[in-house]
Design a protein around this motif. Structure first.
Motif, short mmCIF file in Angstrom:
data_model
loop_
_atom_site.label_atom_id
_atom_site.label_comp_id
_atom_site.label_asym_id
_atom_site.label_seq_id
_atom_site.Cartn_x
_atom_site.Cartn_y
_atom_site.Cartn_z
N UNK A 43 36.76 7.37 15.30
CA UNK A 43 35.18 7.02 15.09
C UNK A 43 34.43 7.25 16.47
N UNK A 44 35.31 6.83 17.68
CA UNK A 44 34.48 6.90 18.79
C UNK A 44 34.95 7.76 19.79
N UNK A 45 36.24 8.02 19.87
CA UNK A 45 36.79 9.31 21.02
C UNK A 45 36.09 10.62 20.58
N UNK A 84 33.55 9.05 23.95
CA UNK A 84 34.13 7.99 24.72
C UNK A 84 35.51 8.48 25.50
N UNK A 85 35.71 7.80 26.56
CA UNK A 85 35.18 6.95 27.33
C UNK A 85 33.72 6.80 28.13
N UNK A 86 33.40 8.16 28.11
CA UNK A 86 31.99 8.37 28.48
C UNK A 86 31.01 7.66 27.71
N UNK A 87 29.86 7.23 28.29
CA UNK A 87 28.79 6.56 27.37
C UNK A 87 27.92 7.49 27.08
N UNK A 88 28.24 8.38 26.23
CA UNK A 88 27.45 9.49 25.96
C UNK A 88 26.15 9.31 24.89
N UNK A 89 25.20 9.92 24.86
CA UNK A 89 23.98 9.75 24.14
C UNK A 89 24.55 9.71 22.73
N UNK A 137 27.39 8.94 21.61
CA UNK A 137 28.43 7.64 21.18
C UNK A 137 27.20 6.52 20.88
N UNK A 138 26.13 6.50 21.76
CA UNK A 138 25.03 5.72 21.70
C UNK A 138 24.57 5.47 20.15
N UNK A 139 24.09 6.76 19.90
CA UNK A 139 23.45 6.90 18.71
C UNK A 139 24.31 6.91 17.16
N UNK A 140 25.58 7.30 17.34
CA UNK A 140 26.23 7.54 16.10
C UNK A 140 27.33 6.63 15.91
#
Length: 919
Positions: free
Chosen positions: A510-512, A516-521, A523-526
């Motif tokens: 769900x996050x990689x 992740x581990x970069x704090x991508x846009x 990742x922040x949104x979804x």
């Protein structure tokens, strides 16, 4: 301007065309940067896999959700990808090598891994092509693979961080060991089969002249695996068992090895089972392992008698006789039984022969629940090895609290109990596998056994060097304290050869997959995702582990809702399997009936918490449903009805148009509620009945011959609403009809807007049309019951009409004449003679039958049929009330009897009503 539809609906002609159009134009993730996000990640199928019926269910449900939310204007992201499937993929490539008279061990690890990558590039896309055939609107532009570099980086970081936090550690424990694949496997990869085996009883002599109170100088133990006695370390009895109290703590001898060990008390021994005494082999049995730990035996001291191929090896105490060494476990089983028998330590099982005479057998015949590896196909051996473990007990705390607080909603709620039961009793999670293909464990060992866990070998070397410096820099003087060094103070390190369990990497999905581990846009949104759709069978192996890793590394739940669906079973309710020959190929169903029909079947049959029974006739029925809609659209085209230019409902003055607009409003509300509740069956049922019954069977029939401007506008608008509401379930036929009903190439259905009728239900129009439908429907049913031709024109009498009836009849004379086939309705008493009674609301019509049918002959026919149905229903009722039948008959036979009883009971009721109509 519309384009004329073909005369016949042909799914194959439109499916490939529309899927390519959607994908090529980026319509699976339109540019909606400012829109509210909606996110689903698919359970990544194995890269070796092909689409099976379970995938069809799982992915259909997800696609319905994502298309629905896309139509509602959200930035809908469906993350797609495949799992590297360590064991499965390595086996595929090894089989290819074997076919070419080659083998993995002819290559270095790096060379073999490159061969796997070659296979992946050439053959690893089968299932993704098949998902496209199902119509899955995934974001293929960001397709993921669990061995992609960015994903590997995430996996390594998680391992290292968990290790540094004390949540990953190396330990010696029992694992499920596959002797063919020579690796540990998870519980999910173990299949239990019923195998005919034996239950042997053996005498173990007590040592030093000790005897039981009964005078016996031995204890009888029983086992289904005699070979394991080579590693026995105790005999357990229950502390409350009076037969053995006096010998608890005394020594006993293992006859084959001569090993001395104690009789110990443990609750594992059941006085009611067998002799009440159990031989304990902690290195080769999961229950015995726990008994051994309770007795204070350290795992490191537990005896091991097998190598990686389950062949006998010498135990640490050197007591295994040489003649058994190097032999297969099942060969040794036969030798042990023979040797124990020859030495007089086998207690025979006495049974009766054909003539009642006593017969001695070496073992009591038994059906044994035996674990097999689902990939290797051989009996799994509990084996004591050093493996890497995750402290799942600590990681499980946050997900349990999330479910309790409602931060994660499990649907259906009934699965919560199962979830908590497993999480509260969770065991350490073995995450290492003895394979070459997979994420290599980021751990390096020094000569003295010291371990250095780091993301890179350079970092591991730095750790080793740092430790060496802290310990004084003189390894020669204190070799136990640090790693041996090369010249120039370079540590000598060897990397752990194992790889990680594929469930470990997929737990980061769900996050990689969002960077992740970069704090991508992204990742922040979804993150967190909105919904996870999953089979209940991977609740613990994947879902719970995603919850653990997501909450630990992201500080938030991985998804807000977890929807667990059942399995797709064969028509008779049995689990599908190749051995039973009852596996259904979804691609074959798509070839035969179209993807839309299969998808709609899956949705209609998906009732929360229940398995789906495969029914090809139902799939065929939904193909007919699509055909009916197609023909309705052709009828509209032929009568000048085309695409609507309005999101809101057009103005309507005619009752039939007001009524159909209200039906859209009510269906939309029903559909929205069902989707919000994740009731796929209710949603499918709502749109199905609206399309088939309300629109096709009634509205189109009622407006035939009355195509004024208002009716054309309303009919075109209603058809548009149908296409939008049905699109998540049947994307192909709806997109084709949408494109052909109007010139809107720049406005495809996949990105249209969800209905907003801006209208209400007109109660008066609803009452009028429903009264009219009631009259037509009830009259048609009565004709059918009495064998009157559907086209026969009749007259009806309504002596005391209600105010509503008079108004409806006055305004709808033409429709009544055309559809009810009533040439006249008289507001007067019916003439004397036989007549059938037709009820509509509070009104009752009398329809004379003199000269229409032979009344007496029809009565006789109905009475005979009624008697036959009543007799059959009574017979079936008697059978179903007999406990012997219900409990002992096959489930499918009981189910058929119930269905037959319901049919005959309903038929008897219908025939009785028909007789009553004749007076």
């Amino acid at each position: 301007m519309s384009t004329e539809l073909d005369k016949t609906f042909d799914p194959s002609a439109i499916e490939a065309k529309w899927y390519a159009h959607w994908e090529d134009n980026g319509l699976f993730r339109p540019e909606r940067g400012d829109a509210v996000p909606f996110t689903i990640v698919n359970p990544p199928p194995n890269v070796t896999g092909s689409l099976h019926i379970g995938h069809a269910l799982d992915n259909t449900l997800q696609d319905i959700l994502i298309r629905h939310e896309r139509l509602k204007g959200k930035d809908a992201l469906w993350v797609v990808g495949t799992d590297h499937a360590g064991i499965a993929t390595q086996m595929v490539v090894e089989r290819q090598l074997e076919a070419a008279q080659d083998k993995r061990t002819n290559y270095t690890r790096e060379q073999f891994v490159e061969k796997v990558w070659e296979w992946k590039r050439e053959s690893g896309g089968t299932i993704t092509r098949q998902l496209r055939r199902l119509g899955c609107s995934m974001d293929w532009s960001r397709e993921q693979f669990t061995m992609d570099p960015h994903f590997t980086r995430a996996v390594v970081k998680v391992f290292v961080d968990l290790y540094n936090q004390g949540l990953i550690y190396r330990d010696k424990r029992l694992v499920n060991w596959d002797p063919k694949l020579k690796t540990a496997i998870s519980d999910l990869e173990v299949e239990t089969q019923e195998i005919k085996g034996g239950f042997w009883h053996f005498r173990y002599p007590l040592a030093d002249g000790v005897r039981l109170d009964s005078g016996a100088d031995h204890i009888v133990v029983a086992t289904t695996r005699p070979e394991t006695m080579l590693a026995d370390m105790a005999v357990a009895v229950n502390a409350d068992d009076p037969r053995y109290k006096s010998v608890i703590g005394k020594e006993i001898l293992q006859p084959i090895t001569g090993r001395r060990f104690k009789v110990m008390a443990d609750e594992h021994a059941d006085p009611e089972l067998g002799s009440g005494a159990v031989k304990i082999t902690p290195g080769h049995d999961f229950n015995d392992f726990e008994v051994g730990k309770r007795a204070g035996i350290r795992p490191a001291d537990m005896l091991n008698m097998f190598d990686a191929e389950a062949k006998v090896v010498q135990t640490a105490d050197g007591l295994v006789p040489e003649k058994y060494l190097g032999l297969d476990r099942f060969v040794v089983r036969e030798m042990i039984v023979a040797d124990m028998k020859a030495a007089g330590f086998l207690v025979p099982h006495v049974t009766k022969g054909k003539n009642g005479e006593p017969v001695e057998l070496d073992a009591e015949p038994r059906t044994i629940q035996t674990p097999f590896g689902d990939r290797g196909g051989v009996v799994i051996e509990p084996w004591l090895t050093d493996q890497w473990y995750v402290d799942a007990e600590k990681l499980a705390v946050a997900p349990m609290e999330a479910v309790r607080s409602g931060a994660i909603e499990i649907v259906p709620k009934s699965w919560e109990k199962t979830f908590f039961n497993w999480m509260e009793n969770i065991q350490p999670w073995c995450v290492s596998r003895q394979l070459w293909w997979g994420h290599r464990i980021p751990a390096w060992y020094a000569d003295d056994g010291s371990v250095f866990v780091a993301e890179t070998e350079e970092e591991a070397r730095a750790l080793a060097l740092s430790r060496h410096s802290r310990e004084g820099g003189n390894p020669a003087a204190t070799p136990q304290l640090g790693p041996r060094l090369h010249g120039d103070d370079e540590p000598v390190l060897t990397r752990d050869p194992d790889v990680l369990d594929t469930w470990f990497s997929s737990a980061l999905w769900p996050f990689a997959t969002l960077g992740w581990p970069e704090n991508t846009d992204l990742l922040q949104k979804h993150y967190p995702n909105d919904v996870l759709v999953s089979g209940f069978d991977i609740l613990f192996f994947w879902d719970a582990r995603m919850a653990m890793q997501g909450m630990h590394f992201m500080g938030e739940v991985p998804w807000k809702r977890l929807y667990l669906h059942g399995l797709v079973r064969a028509a008779d309710g049995q689990k599908m399997s190749k051995s039973k020959g009852n596996v259904v190929d979804p691609l074959g169903l798509i070839d035969k009936y179209g993807a839309d029909a299969l998808r709609f079947f899956m949705a209609a049959m998906e009732s929360q918490g229940r398995d789906v029974k495969m029914d090809e006739k139902r799939v065929e029925g939904y193909r007919n449903f699509a055909t009916k809609l197609w023909n309705a659209a052709r009828f509209c085209q032929a009568n000048g009805i085309g695409a609507s230019a309005s999101l809101a409902a057009p103005a309507a003055t005619l009752a039939v148009n007001k009524w159909i607009v209200g039906e859209v409003v009510e269906t939309l509300a029903e559909l929205d509620k069902a989707m919000a509740d994740l009731r796929f069956d209710a949603a499918a049922n709502a749109i199905y009945h609206f399309v088939w019954d309300t629109f096709c069977d009634w509205y189109i029939e009622l407006i035939k011959g009355s195509f004024d401007e208002e009716t054309r506008a309303v009919a075109g608008w209603v058809l548009d609403q149908i296409l939008v509401m049905l699109h998540p379930f049947m994307p192909f036929v709806t997109e084709e009809l949408w494109s052909k009903m109007g010139a809107r190439a720049d406005y495809p259905l996949i990105t249209a807007r969800w209905p907003e009728p801006a209208a209400t239900v007109d109660a008066a129009a609803k009452a009028e049309v429903e009264w009219l439908i009631g009259l037509i429907g009830n009259l048609r049913a009565a004709k059918n019951e009495l064998g009157i031709a559907p086209g026969a024109k009749l007259e009806a009498y309504l002596e005391t009409p209600s105010a509503n009836a008079q108004g409806v009849i006055a305004r709808n004379g033409a429709a009544i004449d055309r559809l009810a086939r009533l040439s006249a309705i008289h507001f007067a008493a019916a003439p004397a003679g036989a007549a059938m009674q037709i009820g509509v609301g509070e009104d009752t019509f009398a329809v004379p039958l003199e000269g229409v049918i032979d009344i007496e002959a029809e009565k006789a026919r109905l009475e005979r049929a009624l008697a036959a149905s009543q007799k059959e229903a009574k017979s079936l009722e008697g059978r179903l009330s007999n406990p012997a039948f219900v409990e002992k008959a096959k489930p499918e036979a009981v189910e058929k009897a119930r269905a037959d009883h319901a049919h005959h009971a309903a038929e008897a009721e219908r025939l009785a009503a028909a007789l009553a109509r004749l007076g």
